[in-house]
Write an enzyme that holds these catalytic residues in place. Structure first.
Site, mmCIF file in Angstrom:
data_model
loop_
_atom_site.group_PDB
_atom_site.id
_atom_site.type_symbol
_atom_site.label_atom_id
_atom_site.label_comp_id
_atom_site.label_asym_id
_atom_site.label_seq_id
_atom_site.Cartn_x
_atom_site.Cartn_y
_atom_site.Cartn_z
ATOM 1 N N PHE A 164 0.868 -1.183 0.000
ATOM 2 C CA PHE A 164 0.000 0.000 0.000
ATOM 3 C C PHE A 164 0.897 1.222 0.000
ATOM 4 O O PHE A 164 1.640 1.453 0.960
ATOM 5 C CB PHE A 164 -0.853 -0.061 1.264
ATOM 6 C CG PHE A 164 -1.703 1.143 1.569
ATOM 7 C CD1 PHE A 164 -2.990 1.253 1.064
ATOM 8 C CD2 PHE A 164 -1.231 2.141 2.420
ATOM 9 C CE1 PHE A 164 -3.794 2.346 1.405
ATOM 10 C CE2 PHE A 164 -2.032 3.232 2.754
ATOM 11 C CZ PHE A 164 -3.310 3.336 2.240
ATOM 12 N N LEU A 203 1.179 5.006 0.178
ATOM 13 C CA LEU A 203 0.578 6.311 0.430
ATOM 14 C C LEU A 203 1.666 7.319 0.839
ATOM 15 O O LEU A 203 1.806 8.381 0.227
ATOM 16 C CB LEU A 203 -0.489 6.205 1.543
ATOM 17 C CG LEU A 203 -1.160 7.524 1.934
ATOM 18 C CD1 LEU A 203 -2.008 8.085 0.800
ATOM 19 C CD2 LEU A 203 -2.051 7.325 3.182
ATOM 20 N N SER A 243 2.371 12.471 7.735
ATOM 21 C CA SER A 243 1.068 12.714 8.375
ATOM 22 C C SER A 243 0.136 13.497 7.460
ATOM 23 O O SER A 243 -1.074 13.540 7.688
ATOM 24 C CB SER A 243 1.279 13.498 9.675
ATOM 25 O OG SER A 243 2.035 12.726 10.570
ATOM 26 N N ILE A 270 7.220 1.728 2.725
ATOM 27 C CA ILE A 270 6.116 0.886 2.287
ATOM 28 C C ILE A 270 6.349 -0.569 2.696
ATOM 29 O O ILE A 270 7.242 -1.245 2.176
ATOM 30 C CB ILE A 270 5.898 1.005 0.759
ATOM 31 C CG1 ILE A 270 5.781 2.485 0.366
ATOM 32 C CG2 ILE A 270 4.679 0.195 0.323
ATOM 33 C CD1 ILE A 270 4.717 3.279 1.126
ATOM 34 N N ALA A 303 -7.190 -1.054 8.903
ATOM 35 C CA ALA A 303 -5.901 -1.499 9.436
ATOM 36 C C ALA A 303 -5.733 -1.011 10.875
ATOM 37 O O ALA A 303 -5.256 -1.749 11.734
ATOM 38 C CB ALA A 303 -4.774 -0.989 8.551
ATOM 39 N N ASP A 329 11.703 -3.467 32.556
ATOM 40 C CA ASP A 329 12.185 -3.099 33.880
ATOM 41 C C ASP A 329 12.092 -4.292 34.836
ATOM 42 O O ASP A 329 13.047 -4.619 35.547
ATOM 43 C CB ASP A 329 11.344 -1.902 34.365
ATOM 44 C CG ASP A 329 11.663 -1.525 35.794
ATOM 45 O OD1 ASP A 329 12.843 -1.600 36.163
ATOM 46 O OD2 ASP A 329 10.728 -1.162 36.532
ATOM 47 N N GLU A 350 0.210 4.285 10.486
ATOM 48 C CA GLU A 350 -1.264 4.275 10.540
ATOM 49 C C GLU A 350 -1.799 5.444 11.356
ATOM 50 O O GLU A 350 -2.758 5.307 12.111
ATOM 51 C CB GLU A 350 -1.759 2.956 11.156
ATOM 52 C CG GLU A 350 -1.336 1.740 10.401
ATOM 53 C CD GLU A 350 -2.219 1.496 9.201
ATOM 54 O OE1 GLU A 350 -3.243 2.174 9.070
ATOM 55 O OE2 GLU A 350 -1.866 0.634 8.386
ATOM 56 N N THR A 387 0.063 8.815 13.394
ATOM 57 C CA THR A 387 0.876 8.851 14.614
ATOM 58 C C THR A 387 -0.047 9.033 15.819
ATOM 59 O O THR A 387 -1.193 9.468 15.695
ATOM 60 C CB THR A 387 1.879 10.021 14.591
ATOM 61 O OG1 THR A 387 1.139 11.242 14.687
ATOM 62 C CG2 THR A 387 2.717 10.036 13.323
ATOM 63 N N ASP A 418 -0.078 11.302 17.964
ATOM 64 C CA ASP A 418 -0.604 12.663 18.103
ATOM 65 C C ASP A 418 -1.591 13.026 17.011
ATOM 66 O O ASP A 418 -2.514 13.810 17.249
ATOM 67 C CB ASP A 418 0.549 13.671 18.144
ATOM 68 C CG ASP A 418 1.148 13.719 19.541
ATOM 69 O OD1 ASP A 418 0.455 13.300 20.494
ATOM 70 O OD2 ASP A 418 2.310 14.158 19.683
HETATM 71 C C1 LIG Z 1 7.905 0.422 9.729
HETATM 72 C C2 LIG Z 1 6.989 1.320 9.017
HETATM 73 C C3 LIG Z 1 6.137 0.815 8.044
HETATM 74 C C4 LIG Z 1 5.292 1.666 7.322
HETATM 75 N N1 LIG Z 1 4.484 1.138 6.333
HETATM 76 C C5 LIG Z 1 3.776 1.986 5.531
HETATM 77 C C6 LIG Z 1 3.044 1.471 4.421
HETATM 78 O O1 LIG Z 1 2.964 0.258 4.206
HETATM 79 N N2 LIG Z 1 2.421 2.347 3.594
HETATM 80 C C7 LIG Z 1 2.474 3.697 3.803
HETATM 81 O O2 LIG Z 1 1.899 4.425 3.017
HETATM 82 N N3 LIG Z 1 3.141 4.218 4.860
HETATM 83 C C8 LIG Z 1 3.811 3.391 5.730
HETATM 84 N N4 LIG Z 1 4.523 3.906 6.797
HETATM 85 C C9 LIG Z 1 4.609 5.342 6.963
HETATM 86 C C10 LIG Z 1 3.818 5.887 8.120
HETATM 87 O O3 LIG Z 1 2.453 5.829 7.842
HETATM 88 C C11 LIG Z 1 4.324 7.309 8.395
HETATM 89 O O4 LIG Z 1 5.592 7.172 8.979
HETATM 90 C C12 LIG Z 1 3.398 8.078 9.304
HETATM 91 O O5 LIG Z 1 2.223 8.436 8.613
HETATM 92 C C13 LIG Z 1 4.060 9.336 9.866
HETATM 93 O O6 LIG Z 1 4.656 10.068 8.875
HETATM 94 P P1 LIG Z 1 6.173 10.579 9.037
HETATM 95 O O7 LIG Z 1 7.008 9.416 9.423
HETATM 96 O O8 LIG Z 1 6.507 11.302 7.815
HETATM 97 O O9 LIG Z 1 6.127 11.543 10.268
HETATM 98 P P2 LIG Z 1 5.699 13.064 10.283
HETATM 99 O O10 LIG Z 1 4.378 13.232 9.644
HETATM 100 O O11 LIG Z 1 6.809 13.894 9.780
HETATM 101 O O12 LIG Z 1 5.537 13.305 11.842
HETATM 102 C C14 LIG Z 1 6.646 13.547 12.718
HETATM 103 C C15 LIG Z 1 6.099 13.998 14.065
HETATM 104 O O13 LIG Z 1 5.358 15.204 13.902
HETATM 105 C C16 LIG Z 1 4.072 15.071 14.432
HETATM 106 N N5 LIG Z 1 3.146 15.862 13.639
HETATM 107 C C17 LIG Z 1 2.963 15.841 12.299
HETATM 108 N N6 LIG Z 1 2.011 16.714 11.943
HETATM 109 C C18 LIG Z 1 1.567 17.290 13.077
HETATM 110 C C19 LIG Z 1 0.585 18.268 13.380
HETATM 111 N N7 LIG Z 1 -0.170 18.825 12.452
HETATM 112 N N8 LIG Z 1 0.417 18.617 14.672
HETATM 113 C C20 LIG Z 1 1.138 18.051 15.652
HETATM 114 N N9 LIG Z 1 2.073 17.119 15.443
HETATM 115 C C21 LIG Z 1 2.285 16.740 14.164
HETATM 116 C C22 LIG Z 1 3.771 13.593 14.364
HETATM 117 O O14 LIG Z 1 2.774 13.215 15.316
HETATM 118 C C23 LIG Z 1 5.131 13.010 14.696
HETATM 119 O O15 LIG Z 1 5.294 12.993 16.093
HETATM 120 C C24 LIG Z 1 5.315 3.048 7.589
HETATM 121 C C25 LIG Z 1 6.141 3.557 8.591
HETATM 122 C C26 LIG Z 1 6.960 2.711 9.314
HETATM 123 C C27 LIG Z 1 7.829 3.259 10.387
#
Ligand SMILES: Cc1cc2nc3c(=O)[nH]c(=O)nc-3n(C[C@H](O)[C@H](O)[C@H](O)COP(=O)(O)OP(=O)(O)OC[C@H]3O[C@@H](n4cnc5c(N)ncnc54)[C@H](O)[C@@H]3O)c2cc1C
Lengths: 391, 248
Positions: free
Chosen positions: A133, A135, A142, A167, A246, A340, A367, A369, A371
């Site tokens: 998937f 995205l 986010s 992904i 999911a 612990d 899926e 975060t 927050d």
């Molecule tokens: C092991 C793993 C597998 C994954 N598998 C998939 C997959 O199969 N398909 C897919 O599409 N994606 C996948 N992801 C991606 C995942 O969905 C994203 O990592 C997630 O959506 C967060 O995006 P980011 O890592 O860019 O963090 P960011 O969006 O950059 O966030 C970083 C921090 O900022 C905070 N933040 C962001 N925006 C705001 C806001 N407006 N206000 C306050 N706080 C905020 C967040 O809560 C977080 O603490 C996977 C990630 C991991 C780690």
């Protein structure tokens, strides 16, 4: 050490006989095949191919989808129980099943044409074809609505350009459900592994979900036939519907991780003698175990109630956000507490604790975060969205 | 094509802690499972059908609480599930159990019966031979291997000095030990089939019982283990293993 699941409020009595049969089927398989081999898989950083096949043989991939497409048409509670047992083994294993069922098969079943459903779903249900998937992008996590990946209509085909990141299953997938903008509107596309202009290099160096494959998806003038677009959905509703399913599964899965950590902590506390007595006899340790039981029990009630709502069709997405956020949060805290209680032993791979803890850090982020789910609930409470500055 | 039957019994989970309350076993909170040897019997019955055709009927005896073991068998792929019971019955003795099972087997025109070598609760090993006796059929017990032929089966039976490969023509009752095959697992589709399957309930005429259980008592507590530390204790440990435990 025989695994005895904590079921303080007798959740089992609220489930149907076949839901329990499915749970026990997966529980036994996880005990026999996964737990003895998971540490090796993590050390090698690979997802054992035979596990995907076994999930297909058991019939748990896309198990809520209609029997017409080779699936089982089972309840969401049964799906939740399966996620719980898989994640008791490892979050990477549950991730595989979540991605296959909720993120790749679900959009095809919900938004695909009849031909697409008949073509892809039976082979994905059997585990013959693996799905992923796409995205998230390097610059849009986010905030997927601003994604860059785009599709252009070339008359008799589409061209995809852009890149996805993080992904799950990407490198091993036969079928990728990819979200891209066509004329500025997000649409779902089915990309097959041999499509020209498509590659899926694996991302390495993870300290978390080591037994799960995580990849980039790269599209350079990737040419796909016209009939590969999902016809019945436009906009973020498409990917978000998948995520709802999911996330629902994750809310159960996290209970599995928490159970594994609780079980290990309880056994360890009863057998570890310090100052002449088992550490389980000390009030501070009992307080921790009691906290774990309390949080697991609340998480179970939340998940079960949500499951019944899912089956009845009376849920709202904010309820899923609450369950995902709460249950992953409690599982992570339980993993830390269990670490612990195990003292130094807690860092060893002889115990499942550190692995679950490290895995859950990913689960907390993907899926939606932790927050972001708070913001979704905040919007529900106040009616004011706080994701962006444009209020 | 043979009418194959497999006898399955609901027993307390072999990991369950069995409590005695008053002078009776208290089974109110134990988890119930299919007796482990019966899983091998079920697998043998399924293999027989795969090899020679026919139908497999899983049979249990008991109250509706026992339907779960039949559903488990259905999830694995048996054709029919039958429960033998009459509401006027309670606590049957072996004679009554075997008579009731025989009545059902006759009604089903069974030609070959598989069962576990013993049930995990009573451990009596009497059902297989007892059913064979009442049917007037061949009885082979505790088999650890099986091959299917046109008119019968060839089984491997452990003997003190090795194993006996034994040909058996049907009809026969075959009781199974563990380990010679891998009991197949259910899958979700099987479980959905099981959900929809109807349990057929058969009654039977059974003789009156001539025994009654006076009371249950728990097994004697095991003496706690001994712990020896340090190399200096090796001779003591060896002596204990040789003289007290009789293991070397
Ligand atoms: C092991 C793993 C597998 C994954 N598998 C998939 C997959 O199969 N398909 C897919 O599409 N994606 C996948 N992801 C991606 C995942 O969905 C994203 O990592 C997630 O959506 C967060 O995006 P980011 O890592 O860019 O963090 P960011 O969006 O950059 O966030 C970083 C921090 O900022 C905070 N933040 C962001 N925006 C705001 C806001 N407006 N206000 C306050 N706080 C905020 C967040 O809560 C977080 O603490 C996977 C990630 C991991 C780690």
């Amino acid at each position: 050490m025989v695994y005895e699941a904590l079921d303080f409020y007798d959740i089992e009595s609220e489930c149907t006989e076949e839901e329990i049969m499915v749970r026990d089927m997966v529980r036994d398989w996880v005990d026999e095949e996964v737990i003895p081999n998971i540490e090796a898989a993590c050390r090698e950083g690979r997802f054992p191919e035979e596990w995907g096949k076994a999930l297909g043989e058991m019939g748990v991939l896309g198990m809520t989808i209609d029997e017409k497409y080779g699936c089982a048409g089972m309840s969401y509670v049964a799906y939740g129980l399966v996620c719980q047992e898989l994640e008791r083994g490892d979050s990477g294993l549950r991730s595989f099943a979540s991605v296959q069922g909720s993120l790749a098969m679900f959009p095809i079943s919900a938004f695909g044409s009849e031909e697409q459903k008949m073509h892809y779903l039976p082979k994905m249900a059997s585990g013959e074809w693996i799905g992923c998937f796409g995205l998230t992008e390097p610059d849009y996590g986010s905030n997927p609505g601003d994604m860059i990946t785009k599709a252009s209509d070339q008359g008799d085909h589409y061209l995809l350009n852009g890149a996805k990141m993080w992904i799950t299953n990407g490198t091993v997938a036969d079928v990728a459900v990819v979200w891209a903008k066509l004329d500025g509107v997000i649409r779902g596309f089915i990309v097959e592994k041999n499509d020209p202009g498509f590659s899926a290099p694996e991302m390495t160096g993870k300290h978390s979900l080591k037994a799960s494959v995580t990849s980039e998806l790269v599209f350079q003038d990737c040419k796909i036939p016209k009939d590969r677009m999902l016809p019945s959905v436009k906009g973020l509703k498409g990917p978000f519907s998948c995520l709802n399913n999911a996330r629902f599964g994750i809310s159960w899965g996290a209970i599995g991780s928490a159970q594994a950590c609780f079980h290990s902590a309880k056994e360890y506390a009863l057998s570890r003698i310090q100052f002449d007595h088992p550490i389980a006899s000390y009030q501070l340790v009992q307080n921790k175990l009691s906290w774990m039981l309390r949080e697991i029990t609340k998480g179970q009630l939340l998940a079960l109630n949500l499951g019944r709502k899912k089956d009845a069709g009376t849920w709202i997405p904010e309820q899923i956000s609450l369950a995902k956020m709460n249950n992953v949060d409690m599982a992570l805290e339980i993993a830390r507490m269990a670490r612990d209680i195990h003292g130094a032993n807690g860092i060893l791979d002889e115990y499942p604790i550190m692995r679950h803890m490290a895995n859950l850090e990913s689960v907390k982020t993907y899926e939606g975060t932790h927050d972001i789910h708070n913001l979704i609930i905040g919007r529900w409470i106040t009616g004011i969205q706080s994701f962006t500055r444009t209020l | 094509m043979p009418e194959i039957a497999v006898l399955v019994k609901r027993v307390p989970d072999t990991n369950a802690k069995i409590a005695i309350s008053g002078d009776r076993v208290d089974l109110s909170s134990v988890k119930w499972v299919m007796s482990p040897y019966d899983e091998f019997a079920l697998e043998a019955a399924m293999m027989h059908k795969e090899s020679n055709g026919g139908t497999v009927t899983a049979i249990t005896l008991g109250t509706p609480d026992c339907d779960k073991v039949l559903k488990d068998a259905k999830a694995i792929g048996v054709d029919r599930i039958v429960r033998v019971w009459d509401d006027s019955w309670s606590d049957l003795d072996s004679n009554q159990v075997q008579s009731a099972l025989v009545s059902a087997l006759k009604e089903l025109s069974t030609e070959v019966v598989y069962c576990g070598k013993s049930a995990a609760d009573t451990g009596a090993s009497s059902t297989g031979p007892g059913v064979a006796e009442r049917m007037g059929w061949a009885s082979v017990s505790n088999i650890i291997g099986i091959e299917f032929e046109d008119a019968g089966v060839e089984v491997l039976i452990p003997r003190n000095i090795g194993n006996a490969r034994t040909g058996v023509s049907l009809p026969a009752v075959i009781s199974c030990d563990k380990g010679f095959c891998k009991p197949r697992k259910p899958n979700v589709k099987g479980i959905m089939m099981a959900k929809r399957a109807q349990v057929e309930v058969l009654g039977a005429d059974i003789p009156t019982s001539s025994i009654n259980i006076v009371s249950h008592t728990p097994p004697p507590q095991k003496a706690s283990g001994q712990k020896f530390e340090g190399a200096g204790n090796v001779p003591t440990v060896v002596a204990a293993l040789r003289n007290d435990a009789n293991v070397i």
